[in-house]
Structures are given as structure tokens and as C-alpha cells.
Design an enzyme around this catalytic site. Structure first.
Site, short mmCIF file in Angstrom:
data_model
loop_
_atom_site.label_atom_id
_atom_site.label_comp_id
_atom_site.label_asym_id
_atom_site.label_seq_id
_atom_site.Cartn_x
_atom_site.Cartn_y
_atom_site.Cartn_z
CB ALA A 69 -0.91 0.03 1.32
CG ASP A 70 2.85 4.89 -1.54
OD1 ASP A 70 3.82 4.68 -0.84
OD2 ASP A 70 2.61 6.00 -2.25
CB THR A 71 -1.16 7.00 1.95
OG1 THR A 71 -1.94 5.59 2.34
CG2 THR A 71 -2.22 8.09 2.20
#
Length: 187
Positions: A69-71
Site C-alpha cells: 500500500a501507498d498513500t
């Protein structure tokens, strides 16, 4: 559960959210160079980074289910990453002050025969922030490990006028959707 589940992240917020699913998992941090592709949109970049993280960990755990995941925080079609220093954190928070920005979390769930990638977008409206509010927040140290220089789950919540979308995605993992996708893969 027949397959091992791995979270490819060292984020305490992602860990906290994945704990809510009840699935046992372990953490294996992916060691990728988080470089943005200049030819990609912010949405394409956040999805690509999530995929790269999952792929990097899957090389050593080919039979596991990996969550990458990456934000990213975006305003004016510009991506705001994690600030490198107080000055950069202050500039980011001033830019977000009194405005609506979009927080995108890219997720990749990868197993040996499935790769599912998606991006969850949430619009966040900030109140107008005073210099004193910004300086006080930065002095907590909370700005430095978060995209856009704030965390919605901490004192950064005091800046938020409203959100339109998934609150948990702003924290770093759209946990309800991840849970549903994992249920279909793991059970």
C-alpha cells in the site's frame, strides 16, 4: 486459512487497521526506492508504488498473499509526499489550509495467481489554519512520517472540516475493502 498473509509495510497505522480484519499476518517491509514516475498521474503513481512494494516482498515469499500500500496527498494535481524538514511541512500545511485536497491510497493484493490493484480516493477539506496552529502541530513531530505533513488519526484531526470518502483510506489502508478482498482470496 491456507496461505500466509504478509503486510509489506512498516506503517503503524496500516498494522492497526489490518489488525481489525482478524486475519493473522506478519510484516515484511519492502525495500523499494519510492520514486515517482514523472509520466504518471498521481493516481497511477500511488497504484504503481503499492504494486512495487507487493512485488518486492513476493520475490522472497512466492506462496504468500502480500498486501502492498501507498498513500499520497494531492492538491492542484501535485503530489505531496512526506516532508523532509519543518520548512517543507509548514509549506505543505499552508498549501492545504482552507482547501480541499485528495488523499489517495493505492493497494495491491498479490498472491501467486492473483494480482488485484486499486486506488481509493477521499476528499478532505481543511479549515483555515493559523501559523500558530501549524507551528504547534509541527512541533509534535507528527508531520514527518506522513504524506501531506499530517495524520488524520492524531492531532491533524483538528484541521479537518469534513471528508468525502473512506476515513481509513486517509489513515493509510481502506480496511473494509481490503477485508472483503482478502476474504475471497484466503477462504
Amino acid at each position: 486459512m491456507s496461505q500466509k498473509l504478509i503486510l509489506a509495510s512498516n506503517s503503524p497505522r496500516r498494522k492497526e487497521l489490518l489488525d481489525k480484519t482478524g486475519f493473522p499476518y506478519k510484516i515484511v517491509v519492502s525495500e523499494i526506492n519510492e520514486k515517482l514516475n514523472e509520466n504518471f498521474t498521481p493516481e497511477e503513481n500511488v497504484k504503481s508504488l503499492a504494486e512495487q512494494k507487493a512485488e518486492a516482498v513476493s520475490l522472497n515469499y512466492p506462496d504468500a498473499v502480500i498486501i502492498g500500500a501507498d498513500t499520497m496527498v494531492c492538491v492542484d494535481n501535485v503530489s505531496l509526499g512526506k516532508p523532509k524538514n519543518e520548512q517543507e511541512a509548514k509549506q505543505m500545511l499552508k498549501r492545504l489550509s482552507g482547501r480541499i485536497h485528495t488523499v489517495m491510497t493505492g493497494v495491491c493484493i498479490k498472491s501467486n495467481d492473483i494480482t488485484l490493484s486499486f486506488v481509493e480516493k477521499t476528499d478532505v477539506a481543511f479549515y483555515d489554519l493559523t501559523d500558530e496552529e501549524i507551528n504547534n502541530y509541527i512541533s509534535t513531530g507528527d508531520s514527518f512520517d506522513k504524506a501531506g505533513a499530517y495524520g488524520i488519526q492524531g492531532q491533524g484531526a483538528l484541521f479537518v472540516k469534513r471528508i468525502n470518502g473512506d476515513f481509513f483510506s486517509v489513515m493509510g489502508l481502506p480496511v473494509a475493502r481490503v477485508y472483503r478482498e482478502l476474504k475471497s482470496i484466503l477462504n
